[in-house]
Scaffold this active site. Structure first.
Site, mmCIF file in Angstrom:
data_model
loop_
_atom_site.group_PDB
_atom_site.id
_atom_site.type_symbol
_atom_site.label_atom_id
_atom_site.label_comp_id
_atom_site.label_asym_id
_atom_site.label_seq_id
_atom_site.Cartn_x
_atom_site.Cartn_y
_atom_site.Cartn_z
ATOM 1 N N GLN A 45 0.653 -1.251 0.209
ATOM 2 C CA GLN A 45 0.012 -0.071 -0.102
ATOM 3 C C GLN A 45 0.856 1.351 -0.013
ATOM 4 O O GLN A 45 0.251 2.558 -0.442
ATOM 5 C CB GLN A 45 -0.679 -0.072 1.244
ATOM 6 C CG GLN A 45 -1.855 -1.313 1.072
ATOM 7 C CD GLN A 45 -2.706 -1.110 2.391
ATOM 8 O OE1 GLN A 45 -2.233 -1.984 3.396
ATOM 9 N NE2 GLN A 45 -3.896 -0.495 2.582
ATOM 10 N N HIS A 142 0.874 -9.318 4.949
ATOM 11 C CA HIS A 142 0.014 -8.228 4.727
ATOM 12 C C HIS A 142 -0.720 -8.554 3.483
ATOM 13 O O HIS A 142 -0.770 -7.785 2.713
ATOM 14 C CB HIS A 142 0.354 -6.915 5.045
ATOM 15 C CG HIS A 142 -0.748 -5.956 5.294
ATOM 16 N ND1 HIS A 142 -0.819 -5.397 6.622
ATOM 17 C CD2 HIS A 142 -1.724 -5.537 4.480
ATOM 18 C CE1 HIS A 142 -1.810 -4.381 6.528
ATOM 19 N NE2 HIS A 142 -2.245 -4.602 5.447
ATOM 20 N N GLU A 188 -4.443 -9.494 10.207
ATOM 21 C CA GLU A 188 -5.869 -9.810 10.302
ATOM 22 C C GLU A 188 -6.234 -11.099 9.588
ATOM 23 O O GLU A 188 -6.795 -11.263 8.706
ATOM 24 C CB GLU A 188 -6.745 -8.516 9.851
ATOM 25 C CG GLU A 188 -6.484 -8.286 8.441
ATOM 26 C CD GLU A 188 -7.360 -7.095 8.076
ATOM 27 O OE1 GLU A 188 -7.534 -6.066 9.021
ATOM 28 O OE2 GLU A 188 -7.578 -6.728 6.914
ATOM 29 N N TYR A 327 -12.553 -1.475 13.287
ATOM 30 C CA TYR A 327 -13.117 -0.305 12.480
ATOM 31 C C TYR A 327 -14.614 -0.611 12.710
ATOM 32 O O TYR A 327 -15.463 0.645 12.377
ATOM 33 C CB TYR A 327 -12.910 -0.333 10.927
ATOM 34 C CG TYR A 327 -11.561 -0.314 10.560
ATOM 35 C CD1 TYR A 327 -10.828 1.213 10.631
ATOM 36 C CD2 TYR A 327 -10.527 -1.223 10.112
ATOM 37 C CE1 TYR A 327 -9.531 1.061 10.009
ATOM 38 C CE2 TYR A 327 -9.213 -1.102 9.967
ATOM 39 C CZ TYR A 327 -8.842 0.161 9.791
ATOM 40 O OH TYR A 327 -7.697 0.392 9.719
ATOM 41 N N GLU A 391 -4.606 -1.294 14.120
ATOM 42 C CA GLU A 391 -5.286 -0.453 13.242
ATOM 43 C C GLU A 391 -6.524 -0.020 13.718
ATOM 44 O O GLU A 391 -7.414 -0.636 14.408
ATOM 45 C CB GLU A 391 -5.524 -1.270 11.818
ATOM 46 C CG GLU A 391 -4.252 -1.504 10.876
ATOM 47 C CD GLU A 391 -4.789 -2.062 9.499
ATOM 48 O OE1 GLU A 391 -5.753 -1.531 9.393
ATOM 49 O OE2 GLU A 391 -3.843 -2.653 8.954
#
Length: 505
Positions: A45, A142, A188, A327, A391
């Protein structure tokens, strides 16, 4: 009883309007002295340089390019601009920074020779962080498995991956471990598995629906099993070979949604607990207790792999801390079994989720109590392990003029950090909080549309200029102990102070 109380708290809170005002005032000094505040990015990213200096494709390169989606070929060009970016981290006042290593940059074929230029980049980047007093938190995977391993034997679907991942981890521990004390094996792991092998919306894009190949009934569970075993194998290697000398920690990170029952019915309350078991307990229960949750074993049956006694012992206790990505909140409704008999991860759960978030646009309601509830649940149900929130953040859209005064992001961060403080005061062993993301990056599901960064990146400028947003100033003030801009009045003052400035730090 505790699960019901947590669900009730979250349910009531979700029904209350969020006013956008931050009334709770706290300071950095209210947290434990060694509590880590940071931010982060990931390799694909942020780095760019997708074909430079020996890097070969990952499954993410193949996934986006085969679908003609926006890609991270250039991204933020962190590969060339890392020193400039570390200087911004220093000016912001970060304690720590979460980064990931591109496996296909370090070992381009996934196994075999190490790429010297890739090795040198990560050594230089990590050294730059450490030299400036910033603690590196390093993630090994990731979403970006080397495409070569996917082609060779199917990647995470094949147990061969356990050996290859452990060998890759060995290189990282050996080469970077003198400067890295915090390792995350898989980012994750639960949502990577669901997205990649049940939904087909993340690389390698396998599913039973509109995908070219895959089996959503079995593959998520096979991959999840192999992820846990690969993590545990790397953790064992670290403890046997490096821990005494380097003194670091190895962990798995999980995506944690704040679940609450949609109604006070017994069925919905049980469904909410089932959601926690399937989404979080799926990985966390083996790490803490050595086996999958009972409800998963009962429901999924023979499609869920079994741990041998040796594997159970290997996985149990293999995570020195738990990395949490948060989130979302969601209300849970119990559903009846699928009459067609078709099974995938979602039908196995027997629930319907209503998110407080538009997944497509990344616009989410502000529900800090959901994060507090997750931390309390982990404390109560899993023996209060050390937790790092790796995060948490808010997406906003628009150009720099719209992004510049990102007061909604500040209000979001203020109440979420306050929720973490509440959890810590209530006994949660939470030790760190990382804002996603340090700067605007290529977002895996949204490309360059959603912007989570504290720093704006001008992607239409060849120099990819970085500019601080109001939130960068707010976070910096908080980290440096300046209480001037804390609370709702302080945030308004901060906005006023910088209304006519160029926002240069």
């Amino acid at each position: 009883m505790m699960d019901w109380v947590l669900s009730l708290i979250i349910t009531i809170s979700l029904a209350l309007p969020f006013t956008g005002r931050c009334s709770h005032v706290y300071t950095r000094s209210d947290f434990p002295e060694d509590f880590a505040f940071g931010s982060g990015t990931s390799a694909y990213q942020w780095e760019g340089a997708a074909t430079e200096d020996g890097r070969k494709p990952s499954i993410w390169d193949t996934f986006v390019n085969s679908r003609n989606l926006e890609n991270g070929d250039i991204a933020c060009d962190g590969y060339h601009k890392y020193k400039e970016d570390v200087q911004l981290m220093v000016e912001t006042g970060l304690d720590a920074f979460k980064l990931s290593i591109s496996w296909s940059r370090l070992i381009p074929n996934g196994r075999g020779p190490v790429n010297p230029k890739g090795l040198q980049f990560y050594k230089s980047f990590i050294q730059e962080l450490v030299t400036h007093g910033i603690e590196p938190h390093v993630t090994l995977h990731h979403y970006d498995l080397p495409q070569a391993l996917q082609d060779d034997y199917g990647g995470w679907l094949n147990r061969t991956i356990i050996e290859d991942f452990t060998a890759y981890a060995d290189v990282c521990f050996r080469e970077f471990g003198s400067h890295v004390k915090f390792w995350t094996t898989i980012n994750e792991a639960n949502i990577f598995t669901i997205g990649s092998y049940n939904d087909g919306i993340t690389g390698p894009g396998r599913c039973s629906g509109n995908c070219m190949s895959g089996n959503s009934s079995t593959e998520p569970y096979i991959v999840g099993h192999n992820l846990l075993l690969a993590h545990a194998s790397a953790s064992r290697l670290y403890r046997q070979k490096y821990k005494d000398m380097q003194g670091g920690s190895v962990a798995l990170s999980l995506y944690a949604i704040g679940f609450s029952p949609a109604t006070s019915s017994k069925d919905d309350e049980m469904a909410a607990q089932r959601a926690r078991d399937f989404y979080l307990g799926w990985m966390l229960e083996p790490l803490v207790y050595g086996d999958y949750p009972y409800v998963m074993r009962k429901t999924v049956g023979s499609r869920l792999p079994n741990f041998s006694e040796e594997e159970s012992e290997l996985v149990k206790g293999s995570s020195d801390f738990i990395g949490i990505i948060h989130y979302l909140a969601a209300s849970v409704t119990n559903t009846k079994p699928n009459p067609t008999g078709y099974s995938d991860f979602y039908s196995d759960t027997g629930i319907t989720l209503s998110y407080t978030c538009n997944i497509t646009t990344s616009q989410c309601a502000v529900t800090p109590w959901a994060l507090e509830g997750v931390l309390e649940y982990i404390k109560q149900s899993y023996g209060n392990p050390p937790v790092y929130i790796l995060e948490n953040g808010k997406s906003m859209k628009g150009d720099f003029q719209m992004q510049q005064k990102d007061t909604p992001r500040i209000e979001y961060l203020h109440v979420y950090i306050g929720a973490v403080l509440n959890a810590v005061r209530n006994g949660s062993d939470t030790r760190g909080y990382f804002i996603w993301s340090f700067m605007d990056v290529y977002e895996l599901l949204g490309g360059y549309g959603p912007k989570y960064g504290l720093y704006y990146v001008n992607f239409s400028d060849t120099h990819l200029t970085r500019l601080p947003k109001l939130s960068a100033h707010w976070y910096s003030s908080f980290l440096k102990g300046d209480t001037t801009f804390l609370g709702s009045q302080g945030i308004a003052q901060l906005q006023s102070n910088f209304s006519s400035s160029s926002l240069v730090m």
